[in-house]
Design an enzyme around this catalytic site. Structure first.
Site, short mmCIF file in Angstrom:
data_model
loop_
_atom_site.label_atom_id
_atom_site.label_comp_id
_atom_site.label_asym_id
_atom_site.label_seq_id
_atom_site.Cartn_x
_atom_site.Cartn_y
_atom_site.Cartn_z
N GLY A 7 0.82 -1.20 0.00
CA GLY A 7 0.00 0.00 0.00
C GLY A 7 0.85 1.25 0.00
O GLY A 7 2.05 1.21 0.29
N ALA A 55 -4.98 -2.40 5.16
CA ALA A 55 -6.43 -2.18 5.31
C ALA A 55 -7.14 -2.56 4.01
O ALA A 55 -6.53 -2.61 2.94
CB ALA A 55 -6.72 -0.73 5.65
N THR A 94 -9.33 6.48 9.72
CA THR A 94 -9.80 7.35 8.65
C THR A 94 -10.77 8.42 9.13
O THR A 94 -11.46 8.25 10.15
CB THR A 94 -10.49 6.49 7.57
N ASP A 95 -10.85 9.50 8.37
CA ASP A 95 -11.86 10.53 8.60
C ASP A 95 -13.27 10.01 8.34
O ASP A 95 -14.25 10.62 8.78
CB ASP A 95 -11.58 11.75 7.71
N TYR A 151 -3.67 2.67 11.73
CA TYR A 151 -4.15 3.82 10.96
C TYR A 151 -5.63 3.71 10.69
O TYR A 151 -6.13 2.65 10.31
CB TYR A 151 -3.37 3.94 9.64
N LYS A 204 -13.70 0.45 9.78
CA LYS A 204 -12.53 1.09 10.37
C LYS A 204 -12.81 1.50 11.82
O LYS A 204 -11.94 1.39 12.68
CB LYS A 204 -12.11 2.30 9.54
N VAL A 264 0.93 3.91 1.97
CA VAL A 264 1.50 4.29 3.27
C VAL A 264 2.53 3.26 3.72
O VAL A 264 3.61 3.60 4.19
CB VAL A 264 0.40 4.46 4.33
N TYR A 322 -17.09 0.99 4.72
CA TYR A 322 -15.67 1.20 4.99
C TYR A 322 -15.46 1.92 6.33
O TYR A 322 -14.69 1.48 7.19
CB TYR A 322 -15.04 1.99 3.85
N TRP A 370 -7.92 11.52 2.97
CA TRP A 370 -7.64 11.83 1.57
C TRP A 370 -6.17 11.53 1.21
O TRP A 370 -5.45 12.38 0.70
CB TRP A 370 -7.95 13.30 1.27
#
Length: 292
Positions: free
Chosen positions: A10, A59, A100-101, A98, A128, A12, A124, A149
């Protein structure tokens, strides 16, 4: 420090593999060696490696596809982080994860803080959030970084999609009523490495005090259309691009299987205060990306 890093294919994970190699002995695993949908594999792998720190950027990130692959998304995003946390606690290891927003519904106009009410609007985001809650329930030493993002110069992301479409289409329509902050994958990795450096030598004691959720995204705000304008600047049309027009549209004009939050800015003050880090605005970071 022995560091187990997941999800290296991925965007990241790929960056983390490079930043973390300077601060510890990194054992990097992709999906072919560590399938997060298989609980027994997760447990055995961690027990074999016996890491001091587990960093888990892996993820299920196909937001729209998750609407029809609920079980798989939940296994990877919701169940696996809890298993990893259990094994970390058993070893006395720390965990960096990690999120997410998309754990927020987007129904506000000021940046979200870490303790604001969550209310994900798609599968999703729900998976998360389940992963966050699973980690918190275990009682291991952990840091959860919520980001937003995410883009970079490899993998699948908005930046690379726009650059590709500009070569294929004369006209691109981009949503202009979803507000957020684009986050460079390398910035995520570099900040993670700085945090890890602060923990060297006293990981368990340090994280026992600092364990929690932190927002990790730049300051400033834009829309997807605004981000696209930044990507292209005034440099179209040109010889390398077919693109002639960039057109702002509403979310209603671009329906997708999964709902997106209309507003998902994250307040990063807690991360800055806790670890003494300065996090620049998204457009400053993006200029570095495009100049590199």
């Amino acid at each position: 420090m022995k560091i187990l890093l997941t999800g290296i294919s991925g965007q990241v994970g790929w960056e983390l593999q490079r930043t973390l190699m300077t601060v510890g002995d990194v054992i990097s695993l992709g999906r072919n060696k560590l399938d997060l949908s298989q609980p027994d594999t997760i447990r055995q792998t961690i027990r074999d490696i016996k890491p001091d720190l587990i960093v888990n950027p892996a993820a299920y990130t196909a937001v729209d596809k998750a609407e029809s692959e609920i079980d798989l998304a939940m296994a990877i995003n919701g169940v696996a982080p809890g298993i990893i946390a259990e094994e970390a606690k058993r070893l006395g290891a720390a965990l960096i994860h990690y999120s997410t927003d998309y754990v927020f519904d987007g129904n506000r106009s000021i940046p979200y803080r870490e303790n604001d009410l969550t209310n994900p609007q798609n599968v999703y985001g729900k998976t998360k959030l389940a992963g966050e809650e699973a980690i918190q329930s275990i009682g291991a030493n952990y840091l959860i970084f919520r980001t937003s993002w995410v883009y970079g110069l490899r993998g699948k992301n908005f930046l690379l999609t726009m650059q590709r479409l500009a070569k294929e289409r004369e006209e691109i329509k981009v949503v202009d009523d979803q507000i957020g902050s684009p986050t460079w994958s390398r910035m995520i990795a570099e900040i993670t490495a700085q945090v890890v450096v602060q923990t060297l030598g006293n990981t368990e004691e340090f994280l026992a005090e600092k364990s929690g959720i932190y927002n990790l995204s730049p300051g400033g705000k834009t829309s997807w259309y605004g981000f696209a304008k930044a990507i292209f600047g005034d440099d179209f049309p040109n010889q390398e691009r077919k693109l002639q027009r960039l057109i702002p549209i509403t979310t209603l004009e671009y329906p997708t299987p999964a709902s997106r939050p209309a507003f998902s800015l994250l307040d990063n003050q807690k991360l800055s205060d806790t670890f003494g880090l300065t996090i620049p605005a998204w457009d400053q970071v993006f200029k570095l990306v495009m100049d590199s």
